[in-house]
Design a protein around this motif. Structure first.
Motif, PDB file in Angstrom:
ATOM      1  N   ARG A  56       0.865  -1.179   0.000  1.00  0.00           N
ATOM      2  CA  ARG A  56       0.000   0.000   0.000  1.00  0.00           C
ATOM      3  C   ARG A  56       0.897   1.222   0.000  1.00  0.00           C
ATOM      4  O   ARG A  56       1.870   1.280   0.757  1.00  0.00           O
ATOM      5  N   ILE A  57       0.577   2.207  -0.839  1.00  0.00           N
ATOM      6  CA  ILE A  57       1.383   3.415  -0.901  1.00  0.00           C
ATOM      7  C   ILE A  57       0.483   4.621  -0.684  1.00  0.00           C
ATOM      8  O   ILE A  57      -0.596   4.732  -1.265  1.00  0.00           O
ATOM      9  N   VAL A  58       0.913   5.497   0.216  1.00  0.00           N
ATOM     10  CA  VAL A  58       0.207   6.736   0.511  1.00  0.00           C
ATOM     11  C   VAL A  58       1.000   7.875  -0.116  1.00  0.00           C
ATOM     12  O   VAL A  58       2.165   8.099   0.234  1.00  0.00           O
ATOM     13  N   VAL A  59       0.384   8.570  -1.049  1.00  0.00           N
ATOM     14  CA  VAL A  59       1.050   9.623  -1.803  1.00  0.00           C
ATOM     15  C   VAL A  59       0.623  10.969  -1.256  1.00  0.00           C
ATOM     16  O   VAL A  59      -0.578  11.250  -1.131  1.00  0.00           O
ATOM     17  N   VAL A  60       1.592  11.816  -0.931  1.00  0.00           N
ATOM     18  CA  VAL A  60       1.313  13.170  -0.457  1.00  0.00           C
ATOM     19  C   VAL A  60       1.600  14.121  -1.616  1.00  0.00           C
ATOM     20  O   VAL A  60       2.753  14.371  -1.961  1.00  0.00           O
ATOM     21  N   ALA A  61       0.542  14.639  -2.238  1.00  0.00           N
ATOM     22  CA  ALA A  61       0.678  15.474  -3.438  1.00  0.00           C
ATOM     23  C   ALA A  61       0.350  16.924  -3.102  1.00  0.00           C
ATOM     24  O   ALA A  61      -0.804  17.249  -2.801  1.00  0.00           O
ATOM     25  N   PRO A  62       1.341  17.805  -3.132  1.00  0.00           N
ATOM     26  CA  PRO A  62       1.069  19.208  -2.802  1.00  0.00           C
ATOM     27  C   PRO A  62       0.089  19.871  -3.760  1.00  0.00           C
ATOM     28  O   PRO A  62      -0.770  20.638  -3.346  1.00  0.00           O
ATOM     29  N   HIS A  63       0.221  19.581  -5.072  1.00  0.00           N
ATOM     30  CA  HIS A  63      -0.632  20.202  -6.084  1.00  0.00           C
ATOM     31  C   HIS A  63      -1.262  19.135  -6.969  1.00  0.00           C
ATOM     32  O   HIS A  63      -0.703  18.040  -7.112  1.00  0.00           O
ATOM     33  N   PRO A  64      -2.404  19.441  -7.567  1.00  0.00           N
ATOM     34  CA  PRO A  64      -3.018  18.482  -8.486  1.00  0.00           C
ATOM     35  C   PRO A  64      -2.034  18.060  -9.580  1.00  0.00           C
ATOM     36  O   PRO A  64      -1.356  18.893 -10.178  1.00  0.00           O
ATOM     37  N   ARG A  65      -1.938  16.782  -9.792  1.00  0.00           N
ATOM     38  CA  ARG A  65      -1.131  16.163 -10.850  1.00  0.00           C
ATOM     39  C   ARG A  65       0.342  16.060 -10.514  1.00  0.00           C
ATOM     40  O   ARG A  65       1.128  15.475 -11.278  1.00  0.00           O
ATOM     41  N   ASP A  66       0.804  16.566  -9.388  1.00  0.00           N
ATOM     42  CA  ASP A  66       2.219  16.439  -9.023  1.00  0.00           C
ATOM     43  C   ASP A  66       2.663  14.992  -9.013  1.00  0.00           C
ATOM     44  O   ASP A  66       3.743  14.643  -9.493  1.00  0.00           O
ATOM     45  N   GLU A  67       1.826  14.124  -8.432  1.00  0.00           N
ATOM     46  CA  GLU A  67       2.216  12.728  -8.273  1.00  0.00           C
ATOM     47  C   GLU A  67       2.307  12.010  -9.616  1.00  0.00           C
ATOM     48  O   GLU A  67       3.113  11.086  -9.785  1.00  0.00           O
ATOM     49  N   ILE A  68       1.508  12.433 -10.598  1.00  0.00           N
ATOM     50  CA  ILE A  68       1.559  11.808 -11.919  1.00  0.00           C
ATOM     51  C   ILE A  68       2.824  12.233 -12.649  1.00  0.00           C
ATOM     52  O   ILE A  68       3.524  11.423 -13.254  1.00  0.00           O
ATOM     53  N   ARG A  69       3.133  13.510 -12.565  1.00  0.00           N
ATOM     54  CA  ARG A  69       4.323  14.007 -13.245  1.00  0.00           C
ATOM     55  C   ARG A  69       5.599  13.409 -12.657  1.00  0.00           C
ATOM     56  O   ARG A  69       6.485  12.959 -13.386  1.00  0.00           O
ATOM     57  N   ALA A  70       5.692  13.390 -11.336  1.00  0.00           N
ATOM     58  CA  ALA A  70       6.942  12.989 -10.694  1.00  0.00           C
ATOM     59  C   ALA A  70       7.058  11.484 -10.487  1.00  0.00           C
ATOM     60  O   ALA A  70       8.168  10.956 -10.452  1.00  0.00           O
ATOM     61  N   ALA A  71       5.916  10.789 -10.356  1.00  0.00           N
ATOM     62  CA  ALA A  71       5.980   9.381  -9.949  1.00  0.00           C
ATOM     63  C   ALA A  71       4.932   8.514 -10.636  1.00  0.00           C
ATOM     64  O   ALA A  71       4.616   7.432 -10.143  1.00  0.00           O
ATOM     65  N   GLY A  72       4.419   8.951 -11.774  1.00  0.00           N
ATOM     66  CA  GLY A  72       3.389   8.179 -12.451  1.00  0.00           C
ATOM     67  C   GLY A  72       3.845   6.783 -12.829  1.00  0.00           C
ATOM     68  O   GLY A  72       3.075   5.818 -12.741  1.00  0.00           O
ATOM     69  N   GLY A  73       5.091   6.646 -13.257  1.00  0.00           N
ATOM     70  CA  GLY A  73       5.610   5.336 -13.623  1.00  0.00           C
ATOM     71  C   GLY A  73       5.691   4.397 -12.432  1.00  0.00           C
ATOM     72  O   GLY A  73       5.345   3.214 -12.531  1.00  0.00           O
ATOM     73  N   LEU A  74       6.158   4.906 -11.298  1.00  0.00           N
ATOM     74  CA  LEU A  74       6.221   4.094 -10.090  1.00  0.00           C
ATOM     75  C   LEU A  74       4.832   3.683  -9.644  1.00  0.00           C
ATOM     76  O   LEU A  74       4.605   2.519  -9.269  1.00  0.00           O
ATOM     77  N   LEU A  75       3.874   4.602  -9.681  1.00  0.00           N
ATOM     78  CA  LEU A  75       2.521   4.278  -9.257  1.00  0.00           C
ATOM     79  C   LEU A  75       1.898   3.220 -10.168  1.00  0.00           C
ATOM     80  O   LEU A  75       1.204   2.315  -9.700  1.00  0.00           O
ATOM     81  N   ARG A  76       2.149   3.338 -11.464  1.00  0.00           N
ATOM     82  CA  ARG A  76       1.615   2.320 -12.381  1.00  0.00           C
ATOM     83  C   ARG A  76       2.228   0.951 -12.079  1.00  0.00           C
ATOM     84  O   ARG A  76       1.536  -0.068 -12.085  1.00  0.00           O
ATOM     85  N   ARG A  77       3.523   0.931 -11.803  1.00  0.00           N
ATOM     86  CA  ARG A  77       4.185  -0.344 -11.502  1.00  0.00           C
ATOM     87  C   ARG A  77       3.598  -0.967 -10.242  1.00  0.00           C
ATOM     88  O   ARG A  77       3.301  -2.167 -10.210  1.00  0.00           O
ATOM     89  N   LEU A  78       3.424  -0.167  -9.198  1.00  0.00           N
ATOM     90  CA  LEU A  78       2.863  -0.701  -7.959  1.00  0.00           C
ATOM     91  C   LEU A  78       1.412  -1.139  -8.156  1.00  0.00           C
ATOM     92  O   LEU A  78       0.975  -2.158  -7.616  1.00  0.00           O
TER      93      LEU A  78
END
Length: 289
Positions: A42-64
């Motif tokens: 389980r991963i809890v993502v702390v995203a300061p702004h909308p879409r930050d997590e996709i830009r910076a870590a979208g590949g990692l999130l897809r893998r998980l």
């Protein structure tokens, strides 16, 4: 991994005025060790702004996600066009940073507002016609994530540092009641990233993960605009990479476009403007562990 300090020639270093005439080469990033997170369920993502997590870590999130890991995203701020009040604080600490690890463990933050009202699961409480939720859902579908639990704190853009204690409380609400703490990871911006909101989010994540002894993975975002492999300010010895296939890169582009389209925009805007391709240089995502 190799130490990058001194790897870049003098012709790429900042001049006397402090500005870099040539962007430093990024080939040194190829030697980074891979980030695996095999035990992360389980991963809890702390995203300061909308879409930050996709830009910076979208590949990692897809893998998980492909490994059936659960994904929670705590979105801290709303879009700049939305009107949100700035939280006010009494006492001598208007920045809201007057807490320590000991305070958290002693329950000193128990009198903070409950984050559930503002940061509840979007799937249960948010109206279906909410444009921000529609944009996030479209982006996650394009990325290939079918189930994402969304939580929203509703802070104003640029106001995370003023509400840093609230951010600690909100992360704690998600992390502190995990059924499987050993399989839990927190993903947040690096606290030295160079953006006030990112750094405040990173500091809050550090406090919570230290308190609950949960693994923290940090992403680089704004740092790519000022730091290169020769920068002594970045702890490169702790850096790891996730290599992206052409398919995943295409999905990240599609996710960014879907997010913008759902909000009635034709091109990305805001925090993406001065970042190459909207994320780290080259076919990789880079994290600090």
């Amino acid at each position: 991994m190799a130490d990058f300090d001194g790897a870049v020639g003098a012709e790429h270093r900042p001049d006397a005025a402090g500005s870099a005439a040539v962007r430093p080469p990024w080939q040194e990033l190829e030697s980074l060790r891979p980030l695996t997170l095999r035990s992360c369920r389980r991963i809890v993502v702390v995203a300061p702004h909308p879409r930050d997590e996709i830009r910076a870590a979208g590949g990692l999130l897809r893998r998980l996600g492909s490994r059936h890991a659960e994904v929670d995203v705590l979105s801290l701020t709303e879009r700049p066009t939305r009107s949100c009040p700035v939280p006010s604080y009494d006492g001598d600490d208007p920045a809201g940073r007057g807490f320590t690890l000991a305070d958290l463990m002693a329950g000193a933050l128990d009198d903070l507002p409950e984050p559930d009202d503002a940061a509840g699961d979007a799937g249960d409480d948010a109206p279906s016609d909410d444009p921000d939720e529609a944009a996030a859902e479209a982006a996650y579908r394009a990325l290939g994530l079918s189930v994402v639990r969304r939580h929203r704190l509703g802070l104003p853009d640029g106001g995370v540092a003023q509400a840093e204690a609230d951010v600690v409380a909100a992360i704690s609400e998600i992390v502190g009641f995990a059924d499987d703490p050993e399989g839990l990871c927190v993903l947040a911006p690096w606290s030295g990233d160079g953006d006030d909101d990112h750094e405040a989010a990173g500091r809050a994540a550090e406090v919570v993960t230290a308190a609950y002894r949960v693994r923290l993975v940090r992403w680089l975002d704004r740092a790519w605009t000022w730091a290169g492999p020769d920068s002594s300010e970045v702890p490169w010895r702790r850096a790891r990479q996730v290599l992206l296939t052409d398919t995943v890169i295409a999905r990240k582009h599609a996710a960014s476009a879907a997010f913008a389209a759902a909000l009635g925009r034709t091109t990305p805007e805001g925090h993406d403007d001065d970042l190459p391709e909207g994320w780290a240089p080259g076919p990789r995502e880079v994290f600090l562990v």
